[in-house]
Each structure stands twice: as structure tokens, then as C-alpha cells.
Write a protein that holds these residues in place. Structure first.
Motif, mmCIF file in Angstrom:
data_model
loop_
_atom_site.group_PDB
_atom_site.id
_atom_site.type_symbol
_atom_site.label_atom_id
_atom_site.label_comp_id
_atom_site.label_asym_id
_atom_site.label_seq_id
_atom_site.Cartn_x
_atom_site.Cartn_y
_atom_site.Cartn_z
ATOM 1 N N MET A 78 0.818 -1.223 0.000
ATOM 2 C CA MET A 78 0.000 0.000 0.000
ATOM 3 C C MET A 78 0.849 1.269 0.000
ATOM 4 O O MET A 78 0.400 2.313 -0.458
ATOM 5 C CB MET A 78 -0.952 -0.022 1.178
ATOM 6 C CG MET A 78 -2.157 -0.897 0.901
ATOM 7 S SD MET A 78 -3.194 -1.109 2.302
ATOM 8 C CE MET A 78 -2.317 -2.268 3.280
ATOM 9 N N TYR A 79 2.075 1.158 0.501
ATOM 10 C CA TYR A 79 2.997 2.296 0.398
ATOM 11 C C TYR A 79 3.202 2.609 -1.086
ATOM 12 O O TYR A 79 3.089 3.734 -1.528
ATOM 13 C CB TYR A 79 4.368 1.942 0.968
ATOM 14 C CG TYR A 79 4.565 2.055 2.450
ATOM 15 C CD1 TYR A 79 5.137 3.196 3.004
ATOM 16 C CD2 TYR A 79 4.269 1.008 3.302
ATOM 17 C CE1 TYR A 79 5.395 3.285 4.368
ATOM 18 C CE2 TYR A 79 4.517 1.086 4.661
ATOM 19 C CZ TYR A 79 5.086 2.227 5.189
ATOM 20 O OH TYR A 79 5.343 2.310 6.529
ATOM 21 N N GLY A 80 3.554 1.551 -1.835
ATOM 22 C CA GLY A 80 3.828 1.719 -3.265
ATOM 23 C C GLY A 80 2.591 2.122 -4.049
ATOM 24 O O GLY A 80 2.674 2.877 -5.008
ATOM 25 N N GLY A 81 1.427 1.620 -3.605
ATOM 26 C CA GLY A 81 0.181 1.891 -4.306
ATOM 27 C C GLY A 81 -0.185 3.367 -4.340
ATOM 28 O O GLY A 81 -0.940 3.810 -5.215
ATOM 29 N N ALA A 82 0.350 4.120 -3.382
ATOM 30 C CA ALA A 82 0.035 5.558 -3.328
ATOM 31 C C ALA A 82 0.724 6.317 -4.470
ATOM 32 O O ALA A 82 0.236 7.377 -4.876
ATOM 33 C CB ALA A 82 0.479 6.125 -1.980
ATOM 34 N N ILE A 83 1.815 5.782 -4.992
ATOM 35 C CA ILE A 83 2.589 6.517 -6.017
ATOM 36 C C ILE A 83 1.758 6.734 -7.293
ATOM 37 O O ILE A 83 1.529 7.876 -7.677
ATOM 38 C CB ILE A 83 3.932 5.807 -6.315
ATOM 39 C CG1 ILE A 83 4.772 5.736 -5.036
ATOM 40 C CG2 ILE A 83 4.708 6.528 -7.412
ATOM 41 C CD1 ILE A 83 6.026 4.901 -5.150
ATOM 42 N N PRO A 84 1.277 5.655 -7.952
ATOM 43 C CA PRO A 84 0.449 5.915 -9.143
ATOM 44 C C PRO A 84 -0.870 6.601 -8.804
ATOM 45 O O PRO A 84 -1.412 7.339 -9.627
ATOM 46 C CB PRO A 84 0.208 4.522 -9.739
ATOM 47 C CG PRO A 84 0.475 3.567 -8.654
ATOM 48 C CD PRO A 84 1.475 4.214 -7.744
ATOM 49 N N ALA A 85 -1.387 6.351 -7.574
ATOM 50 C CA ALA A 85 -2.641 7.019 -7.186
ATOM 51 C C ALA A 85 -2.455 8.527 -7.212
ATOM 52 O O ALA A 85 -3.325 9.259 -7.706
ATOM 53 C CB ALA A 85 -3.074 6.564 -5.789
ATOM 54 N N ILE A 86 -1.330 8.998 -6.723
ATOM 55 C CA ILE A 86 -1.078 10.439 -6.654
ATOM 56 C C ILE A 86 -0.635 10.986 -8.010
ATOM 57 O O ILE A 86 -1.085 12.042 -8.439
ATOM 58 C CB ILE A 86 -0.014 10.726 -5.565
ATOM 59 C CG1 ILE A 86 -0.620 10.456 -4.184
ATOM 60 C CG2 ILE A 86 0.503 12.161 -5.655
ATOM 61 C CD1 ILE A 86 0.372 10.435 -3.050
#
Lengths: 495, 174
Positions: A69-77
Motif C-alpha cells: 500500500m505504500y507503493g500503491g500511493a505513487i500511481p494514485a497520486i
């Protein structure tokens, strides 16, 4: 205290460190690739971890679970596409900040919030473990039966606007867990005289089909999206100071994540939904939410990342998984003859502490990795989707074939892959099937085991624990029906 | 009842599910056993029946929900078009099963390289760089899982035709 210190001994082993590194860095990378997600990765890696030492295998999977979920925030943002489904809420404020040239600030906010959520939940759990160790042995068959039932009820009603289909899929999952030879009278159930159905449907085969193969099919039959190389603008330090300014939001959201994580069947979605609403409620500028409010990112990410450690509580204490990922971990425990439940806390408490300490270190490593390597990670977002589909399909083979080297398993996996593909195309939930399968088996076992003490139906709820859980079930259902009824009346008025 | 916006294909899905639960309901007496003088809770038939009845009730509710929504927004042509799109992934399932069939014959390494190479071409990536990346990915997966993690994948029959030393090496690592 001695137990905590002795549990640190596992960190003298180099292979534990390798597992932590692979799990944490791998988890971030997997999380940052839209269309993969931790469920696919864990489903694929599960069989490979069977041959490993229990602590190594579980640490790798925990690493992926805790860091995706840490990594998932990158493309989300950056590109308005959540890396994992639970990062969807981060897109609201995160992408708005990117459009305002504050991408770097938004990402740093997300990292520190995730870190706070992760560390907060682990510290809370380490302190709560002694309490859990006292409470867990009090759970008898009837209490575990009720806890599993609570998990199923919550899974169904937490699928807002999809409760009916979620209910159907829960029962479908429960049904497929009954196929094959049953263990009391040794009779065949729904085998249709097929020898390959005698051993029933293997959980891993179903998991791989529903999560990995279906996702591969979705990607292979879809089109590649052209993703421009995102650029990071805005100050790194600005993000950190912004986070410090809203630390209360981070702490409240982490608490919410811990509470929601402990309740089986609820998970990240409701945790972040409640946290986001609370953050908006206490904000001096609630109108900014959804348009680039830093508190929005903090609330969503802190709550998300507080859930994985908390979700281990019902799993370890009672053997009840609250979501698909913990259901997958349960199978690793069983393979290594580690039976989650009260006994684990009485006799293997150092193992439990070892897991929490691993999670703690995973969070630190992930944070360092992200602060150093975010720019390199941006390239991962650009991997063509259909090529990812080929890779996932190739990896799914390893997952399913290594179980028994069976062609039949692969056919079953492909069948569930197509079923999962249809469900995804129709936007229907998959998780209820898995939880129905796992919790259904537990419920049948506990239902039979509790018969010696049952004279009438009331006996199921006349124990303090089972009675309390039953009361929670009734309250949860009452609230659900009340909300549905209110929505119905409101809609009728509008019509 | 809660309403979600109608998603094309749901009508076909619910019809299939209703047929499925009907078959299961009819099969209960034939596919499960009932023992005389055995308490209800120990009857092998009890739990599957409970699950199927639960499925049936929710399926019926869901079909009502879908039918109401379909009447407002659905069209039979789009339902059939959606059904056609469900057939699309079967092509890849066939490739997947061919790959599974090939592994015990050609070995994990060769089958994986072939699978990645051909599927990459099938997906329209025909540049040399993409083909090399695809082969490298396949090779990496074989090395990671078979050579390093030593997962149990049957060795290829083809390896028996290799010279003795090479044969053992390939059987263990690829």
C-alpha cells in the motif's frame, strides 16, 4: 519483556533479513504497478513459501502485505490510478495536488502517513498481545463459530450497494468448501462420481484462479494505456512539515485502522472511509477535501497501513482471517503445522512477537527505500499492461503447478480464472468467495465440535463471548437494514 | 432494496447462477448421504444444503434486483455482446493449458521461453527489445523459482536425451 527480547534472536539470521528485504522492496514494487496488487503476488508466491522455514515464508508474505500500500500511493497520486484497490481514496486529494504541481509534497505526505499508520499499529499490537494472550484461550468452539459468523456478516454488509451478490458469493464459497470427502462419515459430497473432485477444491488453486489468472486475463484482453513519465515537483521537506502540522489526523486515522483491522471482514476500505470522514469533520477547511487537502491523503494512507498488522490479531488469536490476504496467510500457517489460535499465544508467543518485530523492521526498510528510490520507481508505472498480463499468467503456472504437479489443478485454476474474469468485468466482488470458503470450513468444524454442549439453539449464545458477538451481529445487521430502509425512503421521496 | 447502476451482462450472469443453484438443489439427494439414527448436526447433507439454500435465497433476491434495473436500462443486444466478450479470454486459457501440457515434455525452461516469446508476439509486441525483455523475464522466472527456490516442477522428458552431466544439471536447475 524477556519474551520480547528472546524473539529478537531470529534477527541474527541472515535469511530472515533477506526475506524482509525481498518482501518489503518487492511489496513496494508490486504495489506501485497498477493492475498487480498484493493479492496476486501473495497468491503466486504462496506455494513457493511452503518449502521455506515458517518464519521466512511468512516474513516474505508479510513484507508484501505490509508494504504494497505504500507503493500503491505513487500511481494514485501521480497518474490518478491506484496501485492497489485500497489506494483509491488517495487519488481524490493526491492527484489534485499533482495537478497543482505539488506531487512531491503529496507523495511525501503519503509516505509519512503510511509509516505512522504502520508503526502505530505494530506498537499498539505489541502492547495488546499480553491481553490477547489472556483472552484468546477463553474462546471455545461456540465463540469461534460466532466470530466466524460475524466475519461473514460483516463481509457481506461492508459491500455497500452489493450486499445481495456478496451474500450469494459468500454462500458459493462456503458451498465449494464442502465439495469432496467429508471427514465425519467419510462420504462423498457433490463429487458427481469424478475422482478428481474427491479431494475437493484446493484453496490455493481457487485463490490463484480468482486473483491472479483472472487479472492476467483482464490485462491480456485489454488495451495498453499510454502513461506519460510522471515528474516530481514540489519540496520534499514541505511534505514532511505538512505531515507534522496534521499529526492529529494521522494518529486518529491510525487508531481507526487498528480498530477496523481487528474486526474480521471489515478491512482497509471502511477504515479509510471512516478516517476520511472524521478528518473532514475536524478540518477547518472541509471544503478542500477531494480538491487537494493534505489531511485527506494523511487520513486515507495512515488508516490503510494500520490495517495489516491489526488484521493479524483475529488470524493469530482465533485462526479467523478477516480478508483475502490473511486467508492466504492462514494456509501458510497450516502447511507448517502452526495452528493459529489460543495455543499459539500460550506456547509460541516468541513466534508472534517475531512476526510483529519483522513487520516493524519492514516498515522502516520500506520508508528508507521509498525516500531514496521513488524516482526509479516511476519507470515501473510505465510497464505495458498486456505484458504484465503475460508475466502474471506465467507466474500463475508456478503457483498452481508446484502444488501437486497436477494438470487437473491447472484446469480448475483456469476455470476459476474465467469466473473471476467475469466477476471483475461485472464489477462484482471476489473476496466474499474466499472468506466464505475459509470461514465456511471453520464454521462447519466448530458447529460439529460444539454439539456435545448443545441442547437447544439458545446454547450457542449463552456464553459471555458468544453472546456478545451475537449481539454485535444483531446490532450490525440492524444498522445495515436501517440505513438501507432510510435510503429507500429517501429515494422514494425524490422519485 | 439497494440499487446499483445496471452493469451490462448481469442478466446473463444471474440466469447462469439460477441454473447452477437449481442443478445443485436437485442434486442434493443424489450427491450427499443421509444416515438414519444419526443426529441432524452430524448428517453429511446438512452443511451443503445450508449453503445451497443460502445461495438460492440470495440468487433469487439478486435476480429481482437485476430484473428491475434491466427493465430501466438494459438491452438484449448489449447483453449478448457482453457474453461474447466473456469468450475472449478462452484463447489465453488454451495457451496456458498448452504451456502446462508442454512443461513435462520440453522442460520448464524451454516451455517458459516459448510461452513468453509466442504470447509477446500474439499481444503485438514485435520489436526486438520487447522480445528480448520477454525472454529475459521468462528466464528470470525459471531461475528464481526452479534454480534458486527449488520449487517442485517435474523435469522435462527432453532432458533425458542430453549427455549425462548436462541431463542431471538441467533436471535439477531448469
Amino acid at each position: 519483556m524477556d519474551v520480547i527480547l528472546s524473539s529478537f534472536e531470529i534477527f541474527l539470521r541472515w535469511d530472515v533479513w533477506v526475506a524482509i528485504l525481498i518482501g518489503s522492496v518487492g511489496g513496494v514494487i508490486i504495489g506501485a504497478i497498477p493492475g498487480v496488487g498484493p493479492a496476486v503476488a501473495i497468491a503466486i508466491l504462496l506455494p513457493a513459501t511452503y518449502s521455506m522455514d515458517p518464519i521466512i515464508g511468512i516474513t516474505v508474505l508479510l513484507g508484501i502485505y505490509g508494504s504494497a500500500m505504500y507503493g500503491g500511493a505513487i500511481p494514485a497520486i501521480l497518474i490518478n490510478t491506484p496501485g492497489t484497490p485500497v489506494n483509491a481514496l488517495t487519488t481524490y486529494d493526491g492527484y489534485s495536488m499533482t495537478k497543482d504541481n505539488k506531487a512531491r509534497r503529496a507523495i511525501t505526505l503519503a509516505y509519512w502517513s503510511s509509516f505512522t499508520g504502520g508503526i502505530f499499529s505494530i506498537i499498539a499490537l505489541i502492547f495488546m498481545t499480553s491481553l490477547i494472550a489472556k483472552v484468546a484461550p477463553l474462546f471455545g468452539s461456540r465463540d469461534i463459530l460466532m466470530a466466524a459468523l460475524l466475519g461473514l456478516v460483516l463481509v457481506v454488509i461492508s459491500h455497500r450497494k452489493q450486499t445481495v451478490i456478496a451474500g450469494m458469493l459468500v454462500f458459493f464459497g462456503m458451498f465449494i468448501s464442502t465439495v469432496g470427502m467429508e471427514s465425519v462419515k467419510y462420504t462423498k459430497r457433490f463429487t458427481f462420481d469424478q475422482s478428481w473432485l474427491l479431494s475437493g477444491f484446493d484453496l490455493i488453486t481457487v485463490l490463484l484462479g480468482l486473483f491472479a489468472v483472472s487479472q492476467a486475463l483482464i490485462l491480456l484482453t485489454g488495451n495498453d494505456k499510454k502513461v506519460p513519465m510522471p515528474s516530481l515537483k514540489g519540496g520534499k521537506h514541505e511534505g514532511f512539515f505538512g505531515f507534522i502540522k496534521y499529526k492529529t489526523v494521522a494518529i486518529i486515522s491510525s487508531c481507526m485502522g487498528v480498530i477496523m483491522g481487528i474486526i474480521p471482514g471489515v478491512g482497509e476500505f471502511l477504515a479509510q472511509f471512516f478516517s476520511y470522514n472524521i478528518a473532514r469533520g475536524i478540518s477547518k477547511k472541509p471544503e478542500r477535501f477531494g480538491k487537494g487537502a493534505p489531511e485527506g491523503i494523511i487520513a486515507a494512507e495512515a488508516a490503510n497501513n494500520a490495517v495489516p498488522a491489526a488484521a493479524m490479531i483475529p488470524l493469530l488469536a482465533l485462526g479467523i482471517p478477516g480478508e483475502a490476504l490473511t486467508a492466504m496467510m492462514l494456509s501458510v500457517f497450516y502447511v507448517h503445522s502452526i495452528i493459529p489460535g489460543p495455543d499459539l499465544f500460550e506456547n509460541h508467543i516468541d513466534f508472534v512477537y517475531g512476526l510483529y518485530e519483522s513487520l516493524f523492521i519492514i516498515n522502516i526498510i520500506v520508508m528508507i527505500f521509498l525516500l531514496v528510490a521513488t524516482k526509479s520507481l516511476l519507470r515501473i508505472i510505465q510497464i505495458p499492461q498486456r505484458f504484465l498480463g503475460i508475466t502474471i499468467l506465467g507466474l500463475s503456472f508456478v503457483g498452481v503447478y508446484t502444488l501437486r504437479n497436477s494438470f487437473v489443478d491447472c484446469i480448475m485454476c483456469a476455470f476459476f480464472g474465467i469466473f473471476g474474469y467475469v466477476l471483475k468485468k461485472l464489477d462484482l466482488p471476489i473476496v466474499p468467495i474466499i472468506l466464505g470458503m475459509v470461514l465456511g470450513t471453520i464454521m462447519e468444524q466448530k458447529f460439529r465440535a460444539s454439539q456435545a454442549r448443545i441442547d437447544n439453539l439458545f446454547n450457542y449464545i449463552d456464553r459471555p463471548i458468544s453472546g456478545t458477538i451475537f449481539a454485535i451481529i444483531v446490532i450490525a445487521l440492524s444498522i445495515h437494514f436501517w440505513v438501507v430502509w432510510r435510503q429507500y425512503k429517501k429515494k422514494k421521496l425524490i422519485d | 432494496m439497494e440499487k446499483k447502476e445496471y452493469q451490462t451482462g448481469n442478466l446473463v450472469f444471474v440466469i447462469i447462477m439460477l441454473l447452477f443453484v437449481s442443478v445443485l438443489l436437485i442434486s442434493i439427494p443424489y450427491q450427499t448421504k443421509w444416515f438414519d439414527n444419526v443426529p441432524l448436526v452430524k448428517q453429511p447433507r446438512l452443511w451443503p444444503t445450508f449453503c445451497i439454500v443460502g445461495m438460492t435465497i440470495f440468487s433469487v433476491f439478486y435476480s429481482f434486483q437485476i430484473w428491475q434495473n434491466y427493465k430501466i436500462k438494459g438491452k438484449i443486444q448489449s447483453e449478448l455482446k457482453e457474453l461474447q466478450s466473456w469468450v475472449k479470454p478462452f484463447e489465453f486459457v488454451v495457451y496456458f493449458l498448452l504451456y502446462v501440457w508442454l512443461v513435462p515434455l520440453a522442460g520448464y525452461l524451454l516451455s517458459t521461453l516459448l510461452f513468453f516469446f509466442l504470447l509477446t508476439i500474439r499481444e503485438g509486441y514485435r520489436t526486438l527489445s520487447m522480445l528480448l525483455i520477454s525472454l529475459a523475464t521468462g528466464f528470470g522466472i525459471v531461475v528464481a523459482f526452479k534454480s534458486l527456490l527449488k520449487v517442485k516442477i517435474s523435469s522435462g522428458a527432453i532432458y533425458e536425451y542430453l549427455p549425462d552431466g548436462w541431463s542431471t544439471f538441467f533436471m535439477i536447475y531448469f
